[in-house]
Design an enzyme around this catalytic site. Structure first.
Site, PDB file in Angstrom:
ATOM      1  N   ARG A   1       0.847  -1.202   0.000  1.00 55.54           N
ATOM      2  CA  ARG A   1       0.000   0.000   0.000  1.00 55.54           C
ATOM      3  C   ARG A   1       0.882   1.251   0.000  1.00 55.54           C
ATOM      4  O   ARG A   1       1.491   1.594   0.998  1.00 55.54           O
ATOM      5  CB  ARG A   1      -0.916   0.017   1.227  1.00 55.54           C
TER       6      ARG A   1
ATOM      7  N   ASP B   1      -3.903   4.172  14.308  1.00 52.67           N
ATOM      8  CA  ASP B   1      -3.017   4.561  13.216  1.00 52.67           C
ATOM      9  C   ASP B   1      -3.499   5.887  12.641  1.00 52.67           C
ATOM     10  O   ASP B   1      -4.341   6.558  13.242  1.00 52.67           O
ATOM     11  CB  ASP B   1      -2.920   3.441  12.176  1.00 52.67           C
TER      12      ASP B   1
HETATM   13  C1  LIG Z   1      -7.028   1.737   9.560  1.00 47.75           C
HETATM   14  C2  LIG Z   1      -6.015   0.917   8.889  1.00 47.75           C
HETATM   15  O1  LIG Z   1      -5.396   1.343   7.965  1.00 47.75           O
HETATM   16  S1  LIG Z   1      -5.693  -0.619   9.480  1.00 47.75           S
HETATM   17  C3  LIG Z   1      -4.156  -1.055   8.704  1.00 47.75           C
HETATM   18  C4  LIG Z   1      -3.013  -0.330   9.279  1.00 47.75           C
HETATM   19  N1  LIG Z   1      -2.739  -0.741  10.616  1.00 47.75           N
HETATM   20  C5  LIG Z   1      -2.020  -1.848  10.852  1.00 47.75           C
HETATM   21  O2  LIG Z   1      -1.563  -2.455   9.925  1.00 47.75           O
HETATM   22  C6  LIG Z   1      -1.809  -2.312  12.257  1.00 47.75           C
HETATM   23  C7  LIG Z   1      -0.537  -3.092  12.388  1.00 47.75           C
HETATM   24  N2  LIG Z   1      -0.322  -3.534  13.736  1.00 47.75           N
HETATM   25  C8  LIG Z   1       0.667  -3.071  14.506  1.00 47.75           C
HETATM   26  O3  LIG Z   1       1.425  -2.193  14.111  1.00 47.75           O
HETATM   27  C9  LIG Z   1       0.849  -3.686  15.863  1.00 47.75           C
HETATM   28  O4  LIG Z   1       0.113  -4.870  15.984  1.00 47.75           O
HETATM   29  C10 LIG Z   1       0.418  -2.777  17.039  1.00 47.75           C
HETATM   30  C11 LIG Z   1       1.253  -1.498  17.028  1.00 47.75           C
HETATM   31  C12 LIG Z   1      -1.034  -2.437  16.958  1.00 47.75           C
HETATM   32  C13 LIG Z   1       0.704  -3.551  18.332  1.00 47.75           C
HETATM   33  O5  LIG Z   1       2.043  -3.879  18.325  1.00 47.75           O
HETATM   34  P1  LIG Z   1       2.791  -4.484  19.591  1.00 47.75           P
HETATM   35  O6  LIG Z   1       2.405  -3.742  20.825  1.00 47.75           O
HETATM   36  O7  LIG Z   1       4.241  -4.577  19.257  1.00 47.75           O
HETATM   37  O8  LIG Z   1       2.180  -5.917  19.680  1.00 47.75           O
HETATM   38  P2  LIG Z   1       2.759  -7.160  20.427  1.00 47.75           P
HETATM   39  O9  LIG Z   1       3.785  -6.774  21.444  1.00 47.75           O
HETATM   40  O10 LIG Z   1       1.596  -7.939  20.921  1.00 47.75           O
HETATM   41  O11 LIG Z   1       3.457  -7.973  19.261  1.00 47.75           O
HETATM   42  C14 LIG Z   1       3.855  -9.315  19.429  1.00 47.75           C
HETATM   43  C15 LIG Z   1       4.655  -9.735  18.224  1.00 47.75           C
HETATM   44  O12 LIG Z   1       3.799  -9.676  17.071  1.00 47.75           O
HETATM   45  C16 LIG Z   1       4.392  -8.865  16.079  1.00 47.75           C
HETATM   46  N3  LIG Z   1       3.335  -8.120  15.377  1.00 47.75           N
HETATM   47  C17 LIG Z   1       2.338  -7.378  15.927  1.00 47.75           C
HETATM   48  N4  LIG Z   1       1.558  -6.880  14.955  1.00 47.75           N
HETATM   49  C18 LIG Z   1       2.074  -7.314  13.786  1.00 47.75           C
HETATM   50  C19 LIG Z   1       1.688  -7.123  12.441  1.00 47.75           C
HETATM   51  N5  LIG Z   1       0.633  -6.400  12.111  1.00 47.75           N
HETATM   52  N6  LIG Z   1       2.443  -7.705  11.483  1.00 47.75           N
HETATM   53  C20 LIG Z   1       3.522  -8.461  11.811  1.00 47.75           C
HETATM   54  N7  LIG Z   1       3.925  -8.669  13.078  1.00 47.75           N
HETATM   55  C21 LIG Z   1       3.207  -8.104  14.062  1.00 47.75           C
HETATM   56  C22 LIG Z   1       5.299  -7.913  16.838  1.00 47.75           C
HETATM   57  O13 LIG Z   1       6.313  -7.419  15.974  1.00 47.75           O
HETATM   58  C23 LIG Z   1       5.830  -8.808  17.944  1.00 47.75           C
HETATM   59  O14 LIG Z   1       6.871  -9.595  17.406  1.00 47.75           O
HETATM   60  P3  LIG Z   1       8.092 -10.179  18.293  1.00 47.75           P
HETATM   61  O15 LIG Z   1       7.472 -11.146  19.250  1.00 47.75           O
HETATM   62  O16 LIG Z   1       8.965 -10.847  17.293  1.00 47.75           O
HETATM   63  O17 LIG Z   1       8.746  -9.040  18.983  1.00 47.75           O
HETATM   64  O1  LIG Z   2      -7.177   1.795   5.724  1.00 47.65           O
HETATM   65  C1  LIG Z   2      -8.103   1.397   6.354  1.00 47.65           C
HETATM   66  C2  LIG Z   2      -8.971   2.235   7.109  1.00 47.65           C
HETATM   67  O2  LIG Z   2      -9.862   1.701   7.796  1.00 47.65           O
HETATM   68  O3  LIG Z   2      -8.780   3.444   7.007  1.00 47.65           O
HETATM   69 MG   LIG Z   3      -7.173   4.016   5.627  1.00 49.28          MG
END
Ligand SMILES: CC(=O)SCCNC(=O)CCNC(=O)[C@H](O)C(C)(C)COP(=O)(O)OP(=O)(O)OC[C@H]1O[C@@H](n2cnc3c(N)ncnc32)[C@H](O)[C@@H]1OP(=O)(O)O
Ligand SMILES: O=CC(=O)O
Ligand SMILES: [Mg+2]
Length: 542
Positions: free
Chosen positions: A168, A449
């Site tokens: 994206r 986010d």
């Molecule tokens: C509205 C929208 O656009 S939605 C789409 C955009 N938003 C996203 O993509 C959200 C992505 N998610 C994240 O960034 C994270 O999950 C957060 C920030 C919400 C939480 O992160 P953390 O507090 O680090 O979670 P947590 O400590 O439980 O993570 C555990 C493990 O999972 C991994 N992990 C957590 N989320 C993700 C993910 N989305 N992708 C890959 N790995 C992940 C962490 O890196 C961590 O790895 P490690 O054990 O090797 O250190």
């Molecule tokens: O990108 C996704 C959203 O919900 O915004």
């Molecule tokens: Mg969006």
């Protein structure tokens, strides 16, 4: 024919370039970016100007409707989008996340069907994040992304096929100020798309996928046409057959919801469907109608997927996609795992399960998860209710959505001081992280986010602007909003680590919640805080 050197005249790189970046910022790749910029930036700028004119029209009270000039596209039953591409036939669970190396490996190792590598809502676009993200994606496609962090080894799993990668890029509104072409910053969209495509298009085909994209925050089918033109030029440039690229468009602005058919039509040979970007969609509804008091919404927690305007948008999206033979993707529940409280975690996970159940029953072909631990829940629900790879055959002919349905703001709920404080904490918490280069954070056990934070910011603006009353009878005015902001910011600054940026976040936020100034996006408002441009270096002499 122009040489690479002559094309690179006028192309400058202002960001720091390390040894590891050189494989990305090659002269040929930069020449491709220059071609994209020179071919498409004037149209991009005109379309952004068009957004401003449209806003002025909305501010005058003109409500959107289905476009009369494209009725022939909507009413023509004969045309279809492209058939699902390799690796995208079954995409029932998609993980999303920023592109730092650890997240890339963890996402590819998750039990999901696809991975949306996000250079947008969940990434703060520092130069370092953007360019390292490109390095990580380059390595991921070549299966050379393994690394060690302290004692922990991050290795791609080999016991099964890895999820299909979808990238994206940033939306049309964002500049990438660390690269200029003929004195202008390049568009963030063209930078992200261009570098990823140039280096990975053939690699992705080699591993049985393709150059696939999610396209964010568009406001009209003309913006989709621009992407389609970019795709055609890009494929021609490397002699890749047209139609190899696929783009799933996030319907995440209220204006795009009135042009779903047209957006698929513009991209049709490149279309891999639409997605309900629910958070930006709520943001867009508040933003576009911010000057109209009929669009005031209650506390953020009351604006759920089942309120009339959200329900209408979901149904119309599924019906439109399936009529055109393309995927109708669901979106993101904001709950994430809660580690130390089983009861709270069970409740959060029940919330995710209910959301996925609603999506699969409505006819969505897949959904998003924000965290690897949520993949099992989403998979269980989709496997149980969607035994086929997708449900393109669910036509939802029962659905009839009118403009009034899309604009039905009959949302039950009230505005409370607690809701105001939650929005302040989210806005401050998110902005503080963002200016440190972190684009996605957990706040109060929810994923926050750029999109979710915008909902919080815009609600605060709207409530102050219209002087709404809280459930306990207080009028929300500028003095009240600023008093609560100061209380929240002082508390967060005192509790946060040394050197935190809450004071800076609060200065920016104060200007955004009093119903006066309204930045187009928080990310454009804050961008200069994370821009570190050095003296320009000619791209031919990097
Ligand atoms: C509205 C929208 O656009 S939605 C789409 C955009 N938003 C996203 O993509 C959200 C992505 N998610 C994240 O960034 C994270 O999950 C957060 C920030 C919400 C939480 O992160 P953390 O507090 O680090 O979670 P947590 O400590 O439980 O993570 C555990 C493990 O999972 C991994 N992990 C957590 N989320 C993700 C993910 N989305 N992708 C890959 N790995 C992940 C962490 O890196 C961590 O790895 P490690 O054990 O090797 O250190
Ligand atoms: O990108 C996704 C959203 O919900 O915004
Ligand atoms: Mg969006």
């Amino acid at each position: 024919m122009a040489t690479t050197d002559s094309i690179l005249q006028g192309v400058n790189v202002l960001g720091k370039v390390d040894e590891s970046h050189r494989k990305i910022l090659t002269p040929d790749a930069l020449a491709f970016l220059a071609l994209l910029h020179r071919s498409f930036n004037p149209t991009r700028k005109a379309l952004l100007e068009r957004r401003r004119l449209r806003q002025a029209e909305l501010d005058r009270g003109v409500l959107p409707t289905f476009l009369p000039e494209t009725r022939h596209i909507r009413e023509n039953d004969a045309w279809r989008g492209a058939p699902p591409a390799p690796g995208l036939v079954d995409r029932r669970v998609e993980i999303t996340g920023p592109t730092d190396r650890k997240m890339v490996v963890n996402a590819l190792n998750s039990d999901v069907w696809t991975y949306m590598a996000d250079l947008e809502d969940s990434s703060a676009p520092t130069w370092e994040n953007m360019i390292n993200g490109q390095v990580n994606l380059y390595d991921a496609n070549r299966r050379q992304v393994d690394f060690k962090q302290g004692p922990k080894e991050y290795k791609l799993r080999t016991d099964r096929k890895l999820p299909t990668l979808i990238v994206r890029p940033r939306g049309w509104h964002l500049d990438e100020k660390h690269v200029t072409v003929d004195g202008e910053p390049i568009s963030g969209s063209l930078f992200d798309f261009g570098l990823y495509f140039f280096h990975n298009a053939f690699e992705t085909v080699k591993i049985g996928q393709g150059p696939y994209f999610y396209l964010p925050k568009m406001e009209s089918h003309l913006e989709a046409r621009l992407w389609n033109d970019v795709f055609n030029l890009a494929q021609d440039y490397i002699s890749m057959p047209r139609g190899t690229i696929r783009g799933t468009v996030l319907i995440e602005t209220i204006l795009a919801a009135f042009e779903m058919d047209e957006i698929i039509y513009e991209l049709r040979d490149h279309s891999s469907g639409l997605n309900c970007g629910r958070w930006d969609y709520i943001f867009s509804v508040i933003k576009k109608f911010r000057n109209n008091k009929d669009f005031v919404l209650p506390d953020r927690s009351a604006v759920t997927m089942t309120v009339p305007f959200m329900d209408a948008y979901v149904k119309l999206l599924i019906q439109t996609c399936h009529r055109r033979g393309v995927h109708a993707m669901g979106g993101m529940a904001a709950q994430i795992p809660i580690k130390d409280d089983k009861a709270a975690n069970d409740k959060a996970m029940d919330g995710v399960r209910a959301d996925k159940l609603r999506e699969v029953r409505a006819g969505h072909d897949g959904t998003w998860v924000a965290h690897p631990a949520l993949a099992t829940i989403a998979t269980e629900v989709f496997n149980k209710h969607m035994p086929t790879p997708n449900q393109l055959f669910v036509r939802r002919e029962d659905v009839q959505i009118s403009p009034n349905d899309l604009l039905n703001m009959n949302v039950p709920g009230v505005i409370t001081e607690d809701g105001i404080r939650k929005n302040l904490n989210i806005g401050l918490g998110y902005m503080e992280a963002w200016v440190r280069g972190v684009g996605c954070v957990p706040i109060n056990f929810l994923m926050e986010d750029a999109a979710t934070a915008e909902v919080s910011r815009s609600q605060l603006w709207q409530w102050t602007k219209h002087g709404v009353s809280t459930a306990d009878g207080r009028t929300v005015d500028k003095a009240y909003a600023l008093r609560l902001l100061k209380e929240c910011a002082d508390e967060l600054a005192a509790k946060g680590p040394k050197g935190n940026k809450f004071k800076l976040a609060s200065q920016y936020f104060a200007g955004q919640i009093t119903g006066e100034d309204y930045a187009d996006f928080l990310t454009t408002l804050l961008y200069d805080e994370i821009t570190q441009v050095g003296s320009p270096r000619s791209a031919s002499k990097l």
